[in-house]
Design a protein around this motif. Sequence first.
Motif, PDB file in Angstrom:
ATOM      1  N   VAL A  82      -2.458  12.313  -0.144  1.00  0.00           N
ATOM      2  CA  VAL A  82      -1.513  12.588   0.943  1.00  0.00           C
ATOM      3  C   VAL A  82      -2.188  12.406   2.300  1.00  0.00           C
ATOM      4  O   VAL A  82      -1.624  11.813   3.222  1.00  0.00           O
ATOM      5  CB  VAL A  82      -0.929  14.010   0.813  1.00  0.00           C
ATOM      6  N   ALA A  83      -3.416  12.903   2.446  1.00  0.00           N
ATOM      7  CA  ALA A  83      -4.138  12.788   3.711  1.00  0.00           C
ATOM      8  C   ALA A  83      -4.384  11.325   4.081  1.00  0.00           C
ATOM      9  O   ALA A  83      -4.209  10.919   5.243  1.00  0.00           O
ATOM     10  CB  ALA A  83      -5.460  13.549   3.626  1.00  0.00           C
ATOM     11  N   VAL A  84      -4.791  10.508   3.091  1.00  0.00           N
ATOM     12  CA  VAL A  84      -5.072   9.093   3.357  1.00  0.00           C
ATOM     13  C   VAL A  84      -3.793   8.359   3.763  1.00  0.00           C
ATOM     14  O   VAL A  84      -3.778   7.591   4.732  1.00  0.00           O
ATOM     15  CB  VAL A  84      -5.722   8.425   2.122  1.00  0.00           C
ATOM     16  N   LEU A  85      -2.694   8.600   3.006  1.00  0.00           N
ATOM     17  CA  LEU A  85      -1.438   7.918   3.311  1.00  0.00           C
ATOM     18  C   LEU A  85      -0.878   8.335   4.674  1.00  0.00           C
ATOM     19  O   LEU A  85      -0.283   7.532   5.398  1.00  0.00           O
ATOM     20  CB  LEU A  85      -0.409   8.206   2.210  1.00  0.00           C
ATOM     21  N   LEU A  86      -1.092   9.598   5.038  1.00  0.00           N
ATOM     22  CA  LEU A  86      -0.542  10.124   6.281  1.00  0.00           C
ATOM     23  C   LEU A  86      -1.378   9.727   7.503  1.00  0.00           C
ATOM     24  O   LEU A  86      -0.830   9.255   8.509  1.00  0.00           O
ATOM     25  CB  LEU A  86      -0.432  11.644   6.182  1.00  0.00           C
ATOM     26  N   TYR A  87      -2.708   9.894   7.421  1.00  0.00           N
ATOM     27  CA  TYR A  87      -3.558   9.705   8.597  1.00  0.00           C
ATOM     28  C   TYR A  87      -4.225   8.332   8.683  1.00  0.00           C
ATOM     29  O   TYR A  87      -4.608   7.895   9.783  1.00  0.00           O
ATOM     30  CB  TYR A  87      -4.635  10.796   8.636  1.00  0.00           C
ATOM     31  N   VAL A  88      -4.390   7.660   7.538  1.00  0.00           N
ATOM     32  CA  VAL A  88      -5.014   6.338   7.556  1.00  0.00           C
ATOM     33  C   VAL A  88      -3.955   5.238   7.535  1.00  0.00           C
ATOM     34  O   VAL A  88      -3.992   4.299   8.336  1.00  0.00           O
ATOM     35  CB  VAL A  88      -5.988   6.165   6.369  1.00  0.00           C
ATOM     36  N   LYS A  89      -2.974   5.388   6.624  1.00  0.00           N
ATOM     37  CA  LYS A  89      -1.914   4.385   6.509  1.00  0.00           C
ATOM     38  C   LYS A  89      -0.773   4.623   7.493  1.00  0.00           C
ATOM     39  O   LYS A  89       0.103   3.764   7.663  1.00  0.00           O
ATOM     40  CB  LYS A  89      -1.355   4.378   5.087  1.00  0.00           C
ATOM     41  N   ASN A  90      -0.771   5.810   8.143  1.00  0.00           N
ATOM     42  CA  ASN A  90       0.258   6.163   9.133  1.00  0.00           C
ATOM     43  C   ASN A  90       1.673   6.099   8.547  1.00  0.00           C
ATOM     44  O   ASN A  90       2.617   5.620   9.195  1.00  0.00           O
ATOM     45  CB  ASN A  90       0.173   5.243  10.359  1.00  0.00           C
ATOM     46  N   MET A  91       1.825   6.582   7.342  1.00  0.00           N
ATOM     47  CA  MET A  91       3.128   6.585   6.683  1.00  0.00           C
ATOM     48  C   MET A  91       3.853   7.902   6.957  1.00  0.00           C
ATOM     49  O   MET A  91       3.221   8.917   7.288  1.00  0.00           O
ATOM     50  CB  MET A  91       2.958   6.368   5.177  1.00  0.00           C
ATOM     51  N   THR A  92       5.163   7.889   6.852  1.00  0.00           N
ATOM     52  CA  THR A  92       5.950   9.102   7.046  1.00  0.00           C
ATOM     53  C   THR A  92       5.935   9.942   5.773  1.00  0.00           C
ATOM     54  O   THR A  92       5.566   9.462   4.689  1.00  0.00           O
ATOM     55  CB  THR A  92       7.408   8.752   7.403  1.00  0.00           C
ATOM     56  N   LEU A  93       6.375  11.206   5.901  1.00  0.00           N
ATOM     57  CA  LEU A  93       6.421  12.084   4.725  1.00  0.00           C
ATOM     58  C   LEU A  93       7.371  11.534   3.674  1.00  0.00           C
ATOM     59  O   LEU A  93       7.093  11.629   2.464  1.00  0.00           O
ATOM     60  CB  LEU A  93       6.844  13.489   5.150  1.00  0.00           C
ATOM     61  N   ALA A  94       8.481  10.948   4.106  1.00  0.00           N
ATOM     62  CA  ALA A  94       9.443  10.392   3.163  1.00  0.00           C
ATOM     63  C   ALA A  94       8.844   9.217   2.409  1.00  0.00           C
ATOM     64  O   ALA A  94       9.030   9.082   1.179  1.00  0.00           O
ATOM     65  CB  ALA A  94      10.702   9.952   3.906  1.00  0.00           C
ATOM     66  N   GLU A  95       8.140   8.356   3.099  1.00  0.00           N
ATOM     67  CA  GLU A  95       7.519   7.194   2.466  1.00  0.00           C
ATOM     68  C   GLU A  95       6.455   7.630   1.463  1.00  0.00           C
ATOM     69  O   GLU A  95       6.316   7.060   0.371  1.00  0.00           O
ATOM     70  CB  GLU A  95       6.910   6.268   3.520  1.00  0.00           C
ATOM     71  N   ILE A  96       5.698   8.654   1.814  1.00  0.00           N
ATOM     72  CA  ILE A  96       4.657   9.159   0.910  1.00  0.00           C
ATOM     73  C   ILE A  96       5.302   9.744  -0.341  1.00  0.00           C
ATOM     74  O   ILE A  96       4.815   9.570  -1.467  1.00  0.00           O
ATOM     75  CB  ILE A  96       3.788  10.223   1.626  1.00  0.00           C
ATOM     76  N   GLY A  97       6.422  10.455  -0.140  1.00  0.00           N
ATOM     77  CA  GLY A  97       7.132  11.033  -1.280  1.00  0.00           C
ATOM     78  C   GLY A  97       7.580   9.972  -2.259  1.00  0.00           C
ATOM     79  O   GLY A  97       7.504  10.173  -3.489  1.00  0.00           O
ATOM     80  N   GLU A  98       8.069   8.828  -1.741  1.00  0.00           N
ATOM     81  CA  GLU A  98       8.507   7.743  -2.617  1.00  0.00           C
ATOM     82  C   GLU A  98       7.331   7.183  -3.424  1.00  0.00           C
ATOM     83  O   GLU A  98       7.462   6.860  -4.606  1.00  0.00           O
ATOM     84  CB  GLU A  98       9.139   6.626  -1.780  1.00  0.00           C
ATOM     85  N   ILE A  99       6.173   7.058  -2.804  1.00  0.00           N
ATOM     86  CA  ILE A  99       5.004   6.507  -3.489  1.00  0.00           C
ATOM     87  C   ILE A  99       4.499   7.469  -4.561  1.00  0.00           C
ATOM     88  O   ILE A  99       4.159   7.055  -5.684  1.00  0.00           O
ATOM     89  CB  ILE A  99       3.881   6.204  -2.467  1.00  0.00           C
ATOM     90  N   LEU A 100       4.485   8.761  -4.232  1.00  0.00           N
ATOM     91  CA  LEU A 100       3.950   9.759  -5.165  1.00  0.00           C
ATOM     92  C   LEU A 100       5.000  10.251  -6.162  1.00  0.00           C
ATOM     93  O   LEU A 100       4.655  10.980  -7.108  1.00  0.00           O
ATOM     94  CB  LEU A 100       3.363  10.946  -4.395  1.00  0.00           C
ATOM     95  N   GLY A 101       6.254   9.889  -5.929  1.00  0.00           N
ATOM     96  CA  GLY A 101       7.308  10.310  -6.848  1.00  0.00           C
ATOM     97  C   GLY A 101       7.682  11.762  -6.696  1.00  0.00           C
ATOM     98  O   GLY A 101       8.076  12.408  -7.687  1.00  0.00           O
ATOM     99  N   VAL A 102       7.582  12.311  -5.482  1.00  0.00           N
ATOM    100  CA  VAL A 102       7.944  13.697  -5.215  1.00  0.00           C
ATOM    101  C   VAL A 102       8.861  13.722  -3.996  1.00  0.00           C
ATOM    102  O   VAL A 102       9.028  12.728  -3.292  1.00  0.00           O
ATOM    103  CB  VAL A 102       6.697  14.578  -4.975  1.00  0.00           C
ATOM    104  N   SER A 103       9.438  14.885  -3.742  1.00  0.00           N
ATOM    105  CA  SER A 103      10.339  15.006  -2.595  1.00  0.00           C
ATOM    106  C   SER A 103       9.544  15.104  -1.283  1.00  0.00           C
ATOM    107  O   SER A 103       8.339  15.384  -1.275  1.00  0.00           O
ATOM    108  CB  SER A 103      11.216  16.256  -2.753  1.00  0.00           C
ATOM    109  N   GLU A 104      10.259  14.870  -0.187  1.00  0.00           N
ATOM    110  CA  GLU A 104       9.629  14.960   1.137  1.00  0.00           C
ATOM    111  C   GLU A 104       9.134  16.368   1.417  1.00  0.00           C
ATOM    112  O   GLU A 104       8.058  16.566   1.996  1.00  0.00           O
ATOM    113  CB  GLU A 104      10.627  14.524   2.206  1.00  0.00           C
ATOM    114  N   SER A 105       9.923  17.359   0.980  1.00  0.00           N
ATOM    115  CA  SER A 105       9.508  18.745   1.202  1.00  0.00           C
ATOM    116  C   SER A 105       8.251  19.069   0.420  1.00  0.00           C
ATOM    117  O   SER A 105       7.395  19.842   0.883  1.00  0.00           O
ATOM    118  CB  SER A 105      10.641  19.706   0.797  1.00  0.00           C
TER     119      SER A 105
END
Length: 272
Positions: free
Chosen positions: A221-244
């Motif tokens: 989550v840290a890498v996708l958020l701070y390195v890839k600059n992805m949104t929480l929703a985009e990270i959720g789609e990649i990890l298969g979990v909800s945004e919350s």
Amino acid sequence: MSLATAQTSKRRLSSEDTLALWKEYRRTNDRAVRDRLVLTFAPLVKYIVYKKVREMPARCEVEDFISCGLEALIQSIERYDPAKGATLEQYAWTRIHGAVLDELRRQDWAPRSVRRWERDIERAADEFTTLHGRRPDNTELAASMGTTVAELRKRRDEITQSDLTSLNTLVLSDDETTIERIDTIASTDPSADPLHAAAKEQAKDKFREAFSRLPQREREVAVLLYVKNMTLAEIGEILGVSESRVCQIHGQLKKTLRTQLDDDAPLFQAVA
């Protein structure tokens, strides 16, 4: 330019030769003839400029004044009128000297009274040195100028404030070698401080160590958020979990890192 022309231009022409050359230029409008006149009087431009060098603020470039003098020289050739009685050299001297003075005043925003005080102080100090074989102190200098020490200090402060110099001006260092003025200015960049750089590197090492102890999901989550600059929703789609859920994981990893690095808080504040 031919060798013969170059050799002739180096010889100092008499007033009669100069006048004849000028008349030839006026008759033919031949640029080569005008250039020969310019070459003939070019040393006059340098002589006038270098006579005024001491009066130029340190920020001024001598080349600028030489260019200004050459422009005045060309104008004097174009505007010269022998019927007025002066030789071309006399007329050119007047025009060049006036142009250099005008440029000096244009580049110097200090009032003329300040420059007059500067010249008077230098003259009085030189006269005292010649007479006594040493530089005068403030009391002696003020007495020789017929003023008070307080007034002398005030005028010197005005002179100092008016003399802004280039950061590339050469100055004398403590070991009597010349360095650029910019190298004498203390840096305000903390990254240039070796102690600050070492502390910053130490803080990075401690953070890497704490980060490596995080669970894999939190590191992702840290890498996708701070390195890839992805949104929480985009990270959720990649990890298969909800945004919350991503938001919860993010909150947990920040809490974990804060706990692990709590003892080193002063270090991180110092390099922030």
